[in-house]
Scaffold this motif. Structure first.
Motif, PDB file in Angstrom:
ATOM      1  N   LYS A   1      65.036  23.632  -2.863  1.00 13.14           N
ATOM      2  CA  LYS A   1      63.732  23.552  -2.208  1.00 13.14           C
ATOM      3  C   LYS A   1      63.819  23.990  -0.752  1.00 13.14           C
ATOM      4  CE  LYS A   1      59.361  22.082  -2.262  1.00 13.14           C
ATOM      5  NZ  LYS A   1      58.330  22.588  -3.195  1.00 13.14           N
ATOM      6  N   ALA A   2      64.911  23.605  -0.071  1.00 16.38           N
ATOM      7  CA  ALA A   2      65.051  23.904   1.349  1.00 16.38           C
ATOM      8  C   ALA A   2      65.206  25.406   1.606  1.00 16.38           C
ATOM      9  CB  ALA A   2      66.249  23.154   1.922  1.00 16.38           C
ATOM     10  N   THR A   3      65.756  26.139   0.650  1.00 22.28           N
ATOM     11  CA  THR A   3      66.014  27.570   0.840  1.00 22.28           C
ATOM     12  C   THR A   3      64.998  28.456   0.123  1.00 22.28           C
ATOM     13  OG1 THR A   3      67.565  27.521  -1.032  1.00 22.28           O
ATOM     14  CG2 THR A   3      68.495  27.210   1.169  1.00 22.28           C
ATOM     15  N   ALA A   4      63.938  27.851  -0.424  1.00 21.24           N
ATOM     16  CA  ALA A   4      62.989  28.601  -1.246  1.00 21.24           C
ATOM     17  C   ALA A   4      62.274  29.703  -0.473  1.00 21.24           C
ATOM     18  CB  ALA A   4      61.962  27.646  -1.861  1.00 21.24           C
ATOM     19  N   ALA A   5      62.123  29.559   0.840  1.00 19.05           N
ATOM     20  CA  ALA A   5      61.431  30.593   1.621  1.00 19.05           C
ATOM     21  C   ALA A   5      62.261  31.872   1.729  1.00 19.05           C
ATOM     22  CB  ALA A   5      61.108  30.060   3.019  1.00 19.05           C
ATOM     23  N   ASP A   6      63.573  31.768   1.629  1.00 23.01           N
ATOM     24  CA  ASP A   6      64.459  32.923   1.772  1.00 23.01           C
ATOM     25  C   ASP A   6      64.987  33.449   0.444  1.00 23.01           C
ATOM     26  OD1 ASP A   6      64.480  33.124   4.660  1.00 23.01           O
ATOM     27  OD2 ASP A   6      65.615  31.246   4.647  1.00 23.01           O
ATOM     28  N   ILE A   7      64.930  32.642  -0.591  1.00 25.06           N
ATOM     29  CA  ILE A   7      65.336  33.082  -1.931  1.00 25.06           C
ATOM     30  C   ILE A   7      64.649  32.188  -2.950  1.00 25.06           C
ATOM     31  CG2 ILE A   7      67.440  31.667  -1.801  1.00 25.06           C
ATOM     32  CD1 ILE A   7      68.781  33.695  -3.679  1.00 25.06           C
ATOM     33  N   ALA A   8      63.962  32.800  -3.923  1.00 23.79           N
ATOM     34  CA  ALA A   8      63.239  32.033  -4.931  1.00 23.79           C
ATOM     35  C   ALA A   8      64.208  31.176  -5.742  1.00 23.79           C
ATOM     36  CB  ALA A   8      62.469  32.969  -5.861  1.00 23.79           C
TER      37      ALA A   8
ATOM     38  N   VAL B   1      62.722  24.240 -13.922  1.00 28.21           N
ATOM     39  CA  VAL B   1      63.068  23.604 -12.643  1.00 28.21           C
ATOM     40  C   VAL B   1      62.686  24.516 -11.483  1.00 28.21           C
ATOM     41  CG1 VAL B   1      64.999  22.886 -11.169  1.00 28.21           C
ATOM     42  CG2 VAL B   1      64.922  22.160 -13.561  1.00 28.21           C
ATOM     43  N   GLY B   2      63.053  25.793 -11.582  1.00 24.03           N
ATOM     44  CA  GLY B   2      62.754  26.723 -10.503  1.00 24.03           C
ATOM     45  C   GLY B   2      61.272  26.885 -10.262  1.00 24.03           C
ATOM     46  N   GLU B   3      60.510  27.010 -11.344  1.00 25.37           N
ATOM     47  CA  GLU B   3      59.061  27.140 -11.199  1.00 25.37           C
ATOM     48  C   GLU B   3      58.446  25.832 -10.714  1.00 25.37           C
ATOM     49  OE1 GLU B   3      56.804  29.883 -11.639  1.00 25.37           O
ATOM     50  OE2 GLU B   3      58.778  30.703 -11.194  1.00 25.37           O
ATOM     51  N   GLY B   4      58.951  24.714 -11.213  1.00 23.00           N
ATOM     52  CA  GLY B   4      58.416  23.423 -10.803  1.00 23.00           C
ATOM     53  C   GLY B   4      58.599  23.158  -9.326  1.00 23.00           C
ATOM     54  N   LEU B   5      59.723  23.591  -8.772  1.00 20.83           N
ATOM     55  CA  LEU B   5      59.983  23.367  -7.350  1.00 20.83           C
ATOM     56  C   LEU B   5      59.038  24.162  -6.452  1.00 20.83           C
ATOM     57  CD1 LEU B   5      63.882  23.259  -7.279  1.00 20.83           C
ATOM     58  CD2 LEU B   5      62.313  21.388  -6.708  1.00 20.83           C
ATOM     59  N   ARG B   6      58.351  25.140  -7.010  1.00 17.23           N
ATOM     60  CA  ARG B   6      57.347  25.870  -6.227  1.00 17.23           C
ATOM     61  C   ARG B   6      56.073  25.037  -6.058  1.00 17.23           C
ATOM     62  NH1 ARG B   6      56.294  31.349  -9.135  1.00 17.23           N
ATOM     63  NH2 ARG B   6      55.083  31.726  -7.234  1.00 17.23           N
ATOM     64  N   HIS B   7      55.935  23.987  -6.854  1.00 12.33           N
ATOM     65  CA  HIS B   7      54.686  23.224  -6.865  1.00 12.33           C
ATOM     66  C   HIS B   7      54.861  21.758  -6.488  1.00 12.33           C
ATOM     67  CE1 HIS B   7      52.700  26.612  -8.884  1.00 12.33           C
ATOM     68  NE2 HIS B   7      53.788  26.689  -9.636  1.00 12.33           N
ATOM     69  N   THR B   8      56.047  21.199  -6.685  1.00 16.15           N
ATOM     70  CA  THR B   8      56.242  19.781  -6.411  1.00 16.15           C
ATOM     71  C   THR B   8      57.430  19.593  -5.489  1.00 16.15           C
ATOM     72  OG1 THR B   8      56.360  17.584  -7.443  1.00 16.15           O
ATOM     73  CG2 THR B   8      57.781  19.294  -8.372  1.00 16.15           C
ATOM     74  N   SER B   9      57.687  18.367  -5.125  1.00 19.07           N
ATOM     75  CA  SER B   9      58.778  18.063  -4.202  1.00 19.07           C
ATOM     76  C   SER B   9      60.098  17.946  -4.947  1.00 19.07           C
ATOM     77  CB  SER B   9      58.491  16.752  -3.464  1.00 19.07           C
ATOM     78  OG  SER B   9      58.456  15.668  -4.380  1.00 19.07           O
ATOM     79  N   ALA B  10      61.199  18.061  -4.201  1.00 21.75           N
ATOM     80  CA  ALA B  10      62.524  17.922  -4.799  1.00 21.75           C
ATOM     81  C   ALA B  10      62.734  16.512  -5.334  1.00 21.75           C
ATOM     82  CB  ALA B  10      63.602  18.270  -3.769  1.00 21.75           C
ATOM     83  N   SER B  11      62.202  15.508  -4.633  1.00 18.01           N
ATOM     84  CA  SER B  11      62.373  14.129  -5.078  1.00 18.01           C
ATOM     85  C   SER B  11      61.652  13.877  -6.392  1.00 18.01           C
ATOM     86  CB  SER B  11      61.878  13.157  -4.005  1.00 18.01           C
ATOM     87  OG  SER B  11      60.533  13.423  -3.657  1.00 18.01           O
ATOM     88  N   HIS B  12      60.460  14.447  -6.576  1.00 16.74           N
ATOM     89  CA  HIS B  12      59.762  14.321  -7.853  1.00 16.74           C
ATOM     90  C   HIS B  12      60.529  15.048  -8.958  1.00 16.74           C
ATOM     91  CE1 HIS B  12      55.440  13.010  -6.677  1.00 16.74           C
ATOM     92  NE2 HIS B  12      56.309  12.560  -5.798  1.00 16.74           N
ATOM     93  N   MET B  13      60.997  16.258  -8.652  1.00 18.80           N
ATOM     94  CA  MET B  13      61.679  17.061  -9.664  1.00 18.80           C
ATOM     95  C   MET B  13      62.912  16.349 -10.199  1.00 18.80           C
ATOM     96  SD  MET B  13      62.042  19.642 -11.598  1.00 18.80           S
ATOM     97  CE  MET B  13      60.652  20.636 -11.025  1.00 18.80           C
ATOM     98  N   VAL B  14      63.705  15.761  -9.318  1.00 17.01           N
ATOM     99  CA  VAL B  14      64.960  15.161  -9.768  1.00 17.01           C
ATOM    100  C   VAL B  14      64.697  13.939 -10.645  1.00 17.01           C
ATOM    101  CG1 VAL B  14      65.371  13.607  -7.795  1.00 17.01           C
ATOM    102  CG2 VAL B  14      67.306  14.623  -9.001  1.00 17.01           C
ATOM    103  N   VAL B  15      63.636  13.200 -10.383  1.00 12.88           N
ATOM    104  CA  VAL B  15      63.315  12.044 -11.227  1.00 12.88           C
ATOM    105  C   VAL B  15      62.900  12.488 -12.622  1.00 12.88           C
ATOM    106  CG1 VAL B  15      61.684  10.143 -11.569  1.00 12.88           C
ATOM    107  CG2 VAL B  15      62.735  10.497  -9.330  1.00 12.88           C
ATOM    108  N   PHE B  16      62.012  13.477 -12.705  1.00 13.11           N
ATOM    109  CA  PHE B  16      61.538  13.910 -14.019  1.00 13.11           C
ATOM    110  C   PHE B  16      62.600  14.675 -14.787  1.00 13.11           C
ATOM    111  CE2 PHE B  16      57.345  13.318 -11.917  1.00 13.11           C
ATOM    112  CZ  PHE B  16      56.851  12.375 -12.795  1.00 13.11           C
ATOM    113  N   LEU B  17      63.438  15.444 -14.095  1.00 14.85           N
ATOM    114  CA  LEU B  17      64.514  16.161 -14.776  1.00 14.85           C
ATOM    115  C   LEU B  17      65.486  15.194 -15.429  1.00 14.85           C
ATOM    116  CD1 LEU B  17      66.034  18.790 -15.430  1.00 14.85           C
ATOM    117  CD2 LEU B  17      67.132  18.611 -13.189  1.00 14.85           C
ATOM    118  N   TYR B  18      65.761  14.093 -14.768  1.00 17.83           N
ATOM    119  CA  TYR B  18      66.755  13.150 -15.292  1.00 17.83           C
ATOM    120  C   TYR B  18      66.165  12.130 -16.252  1.00 17.83           C
ATOM    121  CZ  TYR B  18      70.568  15.217 -12.843  1.00 17.83           C
ATOM    122  OH  TYR B  18      71.541  16.105 -12.454  1.00 17.83           O
TER     123      TYR B  18
END
Length: 325
Positions: A30-37, A88-105
């Motif tokens: 998420k932190a590097t998404a502006a420089d690389i998708a 995961v990659g597409e989801g991180l474009r729309h939600t936060s990293a903290s939300h993603m890690v909870v739902f992924l696990y």
């Protein structure tokens, strides 16, 4: 005879390190998404890690053979692995990293349900069904009880956008669970771990780089942070951490190791709040508690904690009897 043993201090320490690394990976993406998708970065890291795994297999004298009939399951597992990280990659474009890690696990929940129907030895008990009910109850609260304020940060996604990202994260968890079922119910169950990992990495690299090219998500700004991120994801996450995980599974009881899976989303939420300034909404935290508790129960945590509790009671009773003498 199963020679796997209960957790010792070394295993617990290594699991905490693994959970920290796995929780951090979503934050770095998420932190590097502006420089690389994210999907482009995951595709690149998968390719580099595949080369490293191939070198390990070459050094060990391992070969990929069509005669062992693992390739149909290997291709399916690789496709599922690629789809998981595409979500995961597409989801991180729309939600936060903290939300993603909870739902992924939530993956252990879906894996347990799939294995329940496929393998008699993996039938769910009452405690595990309770865990599944808690987890899905928490998921329902997360989606249906979401307030209109996702957070105060200016960069926070809009509520509807975040819900879509959360849904993609949940689908990624289900896909990961399906991957586990395929591995357990196919010839890959007895194949070397490096072989299974190589199928996953190669397919993920091909799929994600193809999608990134087709959707115009191949922007790459080669800053020092991006190179550090690629090094972290390729060598630490996709190569070293996965091989360490497979080594732990060969040495220790899988159910005991699985109990620690709830630490990864906790680390992910804390690291997201720390590094990315992501707000931890009260409603989402309340929903995450039953989800994480459900994962622990499904992974065998209830039985393990009961054994630990009973063992401590027996030791306490023995100590009391010795003191009485």
């Amino acid at each position: 005879m199963d020679t796997r043993k209960a957790l010792d201090g070394r295993a617990i320490g290594l699991m905490l390190v693994l959970c920290l690394v796995w929780g951090l990976q979503q934050v770095v993406l998420k932190a590097t998404a502006a420089d690389i998708a994210p999907i482009f970065q995951i595709g690149l890291r998968s390719g580099v890690a595949a080369l490293l795994v191939g070198l390990v297999m070459l050094a060990r004298g391992e070969r990929m053979r069509l005669s062992d009939r693992t390739w149909p399951a290997g291709l399916l597992v690789g496709l599922l692995f690629g789809v998981e990280f595409l979500l995961v990659g597409e989801g991180l474009r729309h939600t936060s990293a903290s939300h993603m890690v909870v739902f992924l696990y939530t993956a252990p929940i879906f894996a347990a349900l799939g294995l329940h129907w496929r393998l008699p030895a993996e039938r769910l008990g009452p405690t595990q069904w309770l865990g599944i009910a808690l987890a899905f109850g928490g998921i329902a609260v997360a989606f249906l009880g979401r307030g209109t304020g996702a957070g105060s940060a200016a960069s926070s996604p809009l509520p509807g956008d975040m819900l879509w990202g959360d849904f993609l994260g949940l689908l990624a968890g289900a896909t990961w669970g399906a991957t586990t079922v395929v591995v357990r119910c196919s010839r890959l169950a007895t194949a070397p771990a490096t072989q299974t990992l190589l199928y996953q990495l190669v397919m993920a690299c091909a799929l994600l780089l193809g999608v990134a090219h087709a959707t115009g998500q191949t922007h790459f700004n080669p800053t020092p942070q991006i190179w550090a991120s690629l090094l972290f994801h390729s060598v630490v996450v996709s190569f070293a951490s996965f091989l360490l995980w497979f080594w732990l599974l060969r040495k220790y009881l899988a159910s005991r190791l699985g109990v620690f899976s709830f630490m990864t989303p906790l680390f992910g939420m804390l690291l997201g709040a720390w590094f990315l300034r992501e707000p931890l909404e009260r409603g989402f935290l309340l929903a995450a508690v039953p989800v994480l508790l459900g994962v622990v129960l499904v992974s065998g945590g209830g039985d393990w904690l009961a054994r630990v509790w009973n063992g401590s009671r027996l030791r306490g009773a023995h100590a009391c009897s010795q003191n009485a003498k």
